[in-house]
Design a protein around this motif. Structure first.
Motif, short mmCIF file in Angstrom:
data_model
loop_
_atom_site.label_atom_id
_atom_site.label_comp_id
_atom_site.label_asym_id
_atom_site.label_seq_id
_atom_site.Cartn_x
_atom_site.Cartn_y
_atom_site.Cartn_z
N ALA A 42 -17.47 41.43 -33.53
CA ALA A 42 -18.64 41.81 -32.74
C ALA A 42 -19.73 42.39 -33.64
N LEU A 43 -19.37 43.25 -34.58
CA LEU A 43 -20.36 43.83 -35.48
C LEU A 43 -21.01 42.76 -36.34
N THR A 44 -20.23 41.80 -36.81
CA THR A 44 -20.78 40.71 -37.61
C THR A 44 -21.73 39.86 -36.78
N HIS A 82 -19.57 30.40 -39.25
CA HIS A 82 -18.56 29.54 -38.64
C HIS A 82 -17.51 30.38 -37.90
N MET A 83 -17.11 31.51 -38.49
CA MET A 83 -16.13 32.38 -37.85
C MET A 83 -16.66 32.92 -36.52
N VAL A 84 -17.93 33.31 -36.50
CA VAL A 84 -18.53 33.81 -35.26
C VAL A 84 -18.64 32.69 -34.23
N ASP A 85 -18.97 31.49 -34.69
CA ASP A 85 -19.03 30.34 -33.78
C ASP A 85 -17.68 30.08 -33.13
N ILE A 86 -16.60 30.10 -33.93
CA ILE A 86 -15.26 29.91 -33.40
C ILE A 86 -14.93 31.01 -32.39
N SER A 87 -15.33 32.24 -32.68
CA SER A 87 -15.04 33.37 -31.78
C SER A 87 -15.71 33.19 -30.42
N TYR A 88 -16.96 32.72 -30.42
CA TYR A 88 -17.64 32.48 -29.15
C TYR A 88 -16.99 31.33 -28.39
N ARG A 116 -36.49 30.87 -42.62
CA ARG A 116 -37.70 30.91 -41.79
C ARG A 116 -37.33 31.11 -40.32
N PHE A 117 -36.25 30.46 -39.87
CA PHE A 117 -35.80 30.64 -38.49
C PHE A 117 -35.38 32.08 -38.25
N LEU A 118 -34.67 32.68 -39.21
CA LEU A 118 -34.25 34.08 -39.06
C LEU A 118 -35.45 35.01 -38.99
N ARG A 119 -36.44 34.80 -39.85
CA ARG A 119 -37.62 35.66 -39.85
C ARG A 119 -38.40 35.51 -38.55
N THR A 120 -38.54 34.28 -38.07
CA THR A 120 -39.32 34.03 -36.85
C THR A 120 -38.72 34.76 -35.66
N HIS A 121 -37.39 34.83 -35.60
CA HIS A 121 -36.73 35.43 -34.44
C HIS A 121 -36.18 36.83 -34.73
N SER A 122 -36.65 37.44 -35.83
CA SER A 122 -36.27 38.81 -36.18
C SER A 122 -34.75 38.97 -36.27
N LEU A 123 -34.11 38.01 -36.90
CA LEU A 123 -32.67 38.04 -37.09
C LEU A 123 -32.38 38.45 -38.53
N HIS A 124 -31.25 39.10 -38.73
CA HIS A 124 -30.93 39.61 -40.06
C HIS A 124 -29.95 38.71 -40.82
N THR A 125 -29.03 38.09 -40.12
CA THR A 125 -27.99 37.30 -40.78
C THR A 125 -27.78 35.99 -40.04
N ARG A 126 -27.10 35.07 -40.70
CA ARG A 126 -26.78 33.79 -40.06
C ARG A 126 -25.81 33.96 -38.89
N PRO A 127 -24.78 34.82 -38.99
CA PRO A 127 -23.93 35.02 -37.80
C PRO A 127 -24.72 35.51 -36.59
N GLU A 128 -25.76 36.33 -36.79
CA GLU A 128 -26.58 36.76 -35.66
C GLU A 128 -27.36 35.60 -35.08
N ALA A 129 -27.76 34.64 -35.93
CA ALA A 129 -28.42 33.44 -35.43
C ALA A 129 -27.48 32.62 -34.57
N VAL A 130 -26.20 32.57 -34.96
CA VAL A 130 -25.20 31.87 -34.14
C VAL A 130 -25.08 32.54 -32.78
N ARG A 131 -25.11 33.87 -32.76
CA ARG A 131 -25.06 34.60 -31.48
C ARG A 131 -26.23 34.22 -30.59
N LEU A 132 -27.44 34.14 -31.16
CA LEU A 132 -28.62 33.75 -30.39
C LEU A 132 -28.48 32.33 -29.86
N LEU A 133 -28.05 31.42 -30.72
CA LEU A 133 -27.96 30.01 -30.31
C LEU A 133 -26.90 29.79 -29.25
N HIS A 134 -25.83 30.56 -29.29
CA HIS A 134 -24.84 30.46 -28.20
C HIS A 134 -25.41 31.05 -26.91
#
Length: 200
Positions: free
Chosen positions: A59-61, A99-105, A160-178
């Protein structure tokens, strides 16, 4: 893809939805951590299991915390958190933290939060392909070969996608996309891959 013993088949092993202590006594002097079960596979009913510390780390990741930030939060070192994340990714057979966060969702260990943030700009087809590749554990070079771009261009596009959506990490981007339903939500059980392979 090989899966470890985190998948269990016997429904009797699943924790019941009731209030239980964080740890259950097994025999004097030894404690067994309470396991958290994900959603059952619609085809065979298997579930992915994780301990409470593992679920908390996931969850923290997913919320964009770096190993350093997680270490500060859990009062441990960055190296210890990185070791735990590496072991957890290996147990999930994940190629990266995203990928780990994607599997978790997909396995139901993490719940989607559709309202936490909206997409500022819907990603174009090429960007969406790169984001989906990132979520499935592909490297920037592998994504580049699929999209006809260099690894550097893929990395810049993802940043650029992370900056546009104020995201800090790629796992957080996975959370948004899910959350906005742009990623595959098929259960990660191995039988699902077998079904896709046999479907004409």
């Amino acid at each position: 893809m090989t899966w470890p013993s985190l998948f269990v088949i016997d429904p009797a092993q699943y924790p019941r939805p009731r209030r239980t202590p964080a740890r259950r006594p097994v025999r004097p002097g030894r404690l067994l951590p309470l396991m958290i079960a994900g959603a059952p596979c619609p085809a065979c009913g298997t579930r992915l299991l994780a301990t409470q510390p593992e679920a908390r780390l996931l969850a923290l990741t997913a919320h964009g915390r770096t190993p350093y930030m997680i270490g500060r939060h859990l009062r441990t070192t960055k190296a210890a958190v990185e070791g735990d994340l590496e072991a957890l990714a290996a147990a999930f057979d994940a190629a990266s933290l995203a990928h780990m966060v994607d599997i978790s969702y997909r396995a139901g260990l993490l719940r989607r939060d559709p309202g936490f943030r909206r997409l500022v700009y819907p990603p174009a087809d090429g960007a969406l392909t790169a984001l989906r590749g990132m979520a499935t554990g592909l490297s920037d070079s592998e994504i580049g070969r699929q999209t006809g771009r260099t690894a550097r261009a893929v990395n810049e596009g993802l940043r650029r996608f992370l900056r546009t959506h104020s995201l800090h990490t790629r796992p957080e981007a996975v959370r948004l996309l899910h959350g906005v339903r742009l990623l595959d939500d098929t259960h990660p059980c191995p039988c699902q891959h077998d079904l896709k392979a046999t479907t004409p």
